[in-house]
Design an enzyme around this catalytic site. Structure first.
Site, PDB file in Angstrom:
ATOM      1  CG  HIS A 138      -0.402   0.333   2.501  1.00 39.52           C
ATOM      2  ND1 HIS A 138      -0.015  -0.620   3.412  1.00 39.52           N
ATOM      3  CD2 HIS A 138      -0.147   1.525   3.100  1.00 39.52           C
ATOM      4  CE1 HIS A 138       0.452  -0.034   4.503  1.00 39.52           C
ATOM      5  NE2 HIS A 138       0.377   1.270   4.337  1.00 39.52           N
ATOM      6  CG  ASP A 169       0.089  -3.950   2.857  1.00 36.54           C
ATOM      7  OD1 ASP A 169       0.331  -3.472   1.735  1.00 36.54           O
ATOM      8  OD2 ASP A 169      -0.153  -3.250   3.860  1.00 36.54           O
ATOM      9  CB  SER A 251       3.236   2.002   5.880  1.00 41.49           C
ATOM     10  OG  SER A 251       2.003   1.814   6.496  1.00 41.49           O
TER      11      SER A 251
END
Length: 395
Positions: A138, A169, A251
């Protein structure tokens, strides 16, 4: 065997920092074209608005209604152990400035989304000296340009997505012309257990200043539902749950154990009125996917390379035809001279009668393939030309 808590269904939010928040207009398909007849903006995908993070409150069913955490970078640090000792911190879950040791192999990722319609930032980890970088899918989803800064040196590189697995992910990048890079140390052999001390490190708030958030493992084998700015959601399983204060921009960054080795990838966070619960993909699982991507094995949910991209936007009224409303600058369609009002009629001899047919036809090709494109202009004159399909936004 590692101790676990019972898996829970928790709503969380990815941690990438969208510098210009985006309203999704259309989901990119494998051909760079999706739902065109209904949504009307194909191959472009986003419009930009500005928004602030909203306060977060738990819902009545026990899951968390989560907004993006506000980016921040506190100015106090840890003493002693360079990897951060939670016992010496003012608040064991507050983020601090990352140490030099924690920045070895750390990468700041900046992306341009859908040809300039937005920007995003996240974190990555250098796996090889020649520039393989591990991150979350993402973090680079929707990217048409990616640049990566090495935290310890300040050197910046262009990057391409080698492949990704949206279901877990995970994404693997390759830096252009990189060599001699320092890499992260990973530990996929020793099981992560509840109570283990950990430190989440990343590009908090997209500031390109590494922060470190110390805490403990509070669960393993966790399942969560992750939401994004567009209101969509997806499920992630077998995650490490921590009470470290990881936030937007973290992230793709490393979750370190107390030996300074990476045991997970910071991926999502859920927050209540005061405390943030973080989630990380176990590094062992991520490395297996990265190895598959690096070997070029596309299977299951693992995608290799860039999807083919013609670069047209379709008219909202285009039903039963592939009439375009414009082209993306620099794309194959633009280079061929297509303009608003033209209708695509064929691709390498395949008749095109709708936007869906165009999407399906392009899906059979790879970025860089040369194909014959046929179209009819607004005056009814037919044209054909050989075009080289470009690389679409990361799916």
């Amino acid at each position: 065997m590692a101790s676990t808590t019972s898996p829970q269904d928790t709503t969380a939010r990815h941690l990438d920092d969208r510098r210009r928040a985006r309203t999704k207009m259309v989901r990119r398909g494998v051909a760079g074209l999706a739902a065109a007849a209904v949504l009307g903006a194909v191959g472009v995908g986003y419009s930009s608005t500005t928004t602030a993070a909203a306060p977060v409150t738990p819902s009545t069913d026990g899951t968390a209604a989560v907004a993006d955490p506000m980016p921040y970078l506190p100015d106090h640090g840890y003493d002693g152990n360079p990897w951060g000792d939670p016992s010496t911190a003012t608040d064991s879950t507050e983020a601090t400035e990352a140490t030099a040791a924690q920045q070895v192999g750390l990468a700041y990722i900046s992306t341009t989304l859908d040809y300039g319609s937005g920007e995003a930032a996240g974190t990555g980890m250098v796996l090889t000296s020649d520039g393989e970088v591990l991150t979350n899918h993402h973090v680079v989803e929707g990217a048409t340009e990616i640049s990566v800064e090495i935290a310890s040196t300040g050197e910046t590189y262009e990057a391409q997505v080698v492949g990704y697995d949206a279901a877990t992910d995970v994404a693997l990048l390759q830096l252009k012309d990189a060599s001699g890079l320092s890499t992260v140390a990973t530990d996929s052999d020793e099981a992560v257990e509840v109570g283990d001390d950990v430190v989440g490190v990343g590009n908090a708030g997209g500031t390109s200043q590494a922060s470190a958030a110390a805490g403990t493992v509070t669960g393993t084998g966790q399942s969560i539902t992750v939401s994004d700015e567009s209101g969509g959601s997806e499920s992630l399983d077998d995650l490490i749950q921590v009470d470290a204060d990881i936030v937007a921009g973290d992230s793709g960054g490393p979750l370190y154990d107390d030996d300074g080795e990476v045991v997970g990838i910071n991926t999502a966070a859920s927050s209540g009125s005061a405390d943030i619960t973080g989630y990380a993909v176990p590094i062992g699982a991520a490395l297996l996917i990265a190895e598959q991507i690096a070997s070029g094995q596309e299977s299951g949910t693992v995608e290799i390379g860039a999807s083919a991209f013609l670069g047209v936007t379709l008219a909202p009224t285009a039903t039963g035809s592939a009439t375009i409303s414009g082209t993306v600058d620099g794309s194959a369609a633009a280079e061929a001279g297509l303009v608003a009002g033209d209708t695509v009629t064929s691709l390498d001899g395949t008749s095109i009668t709708s936007s869906e047919a165009l999407s399906e036809a392009i899906a059979h090709y790879d970025a860089g393939d040369r194909v014959m494109l046929g179209w009819v202009d607004a005056s009814g004159q037919s044209h054909t030309d050989a075009v080289t399909l470009g690389a679409g936004p990361v799916g």
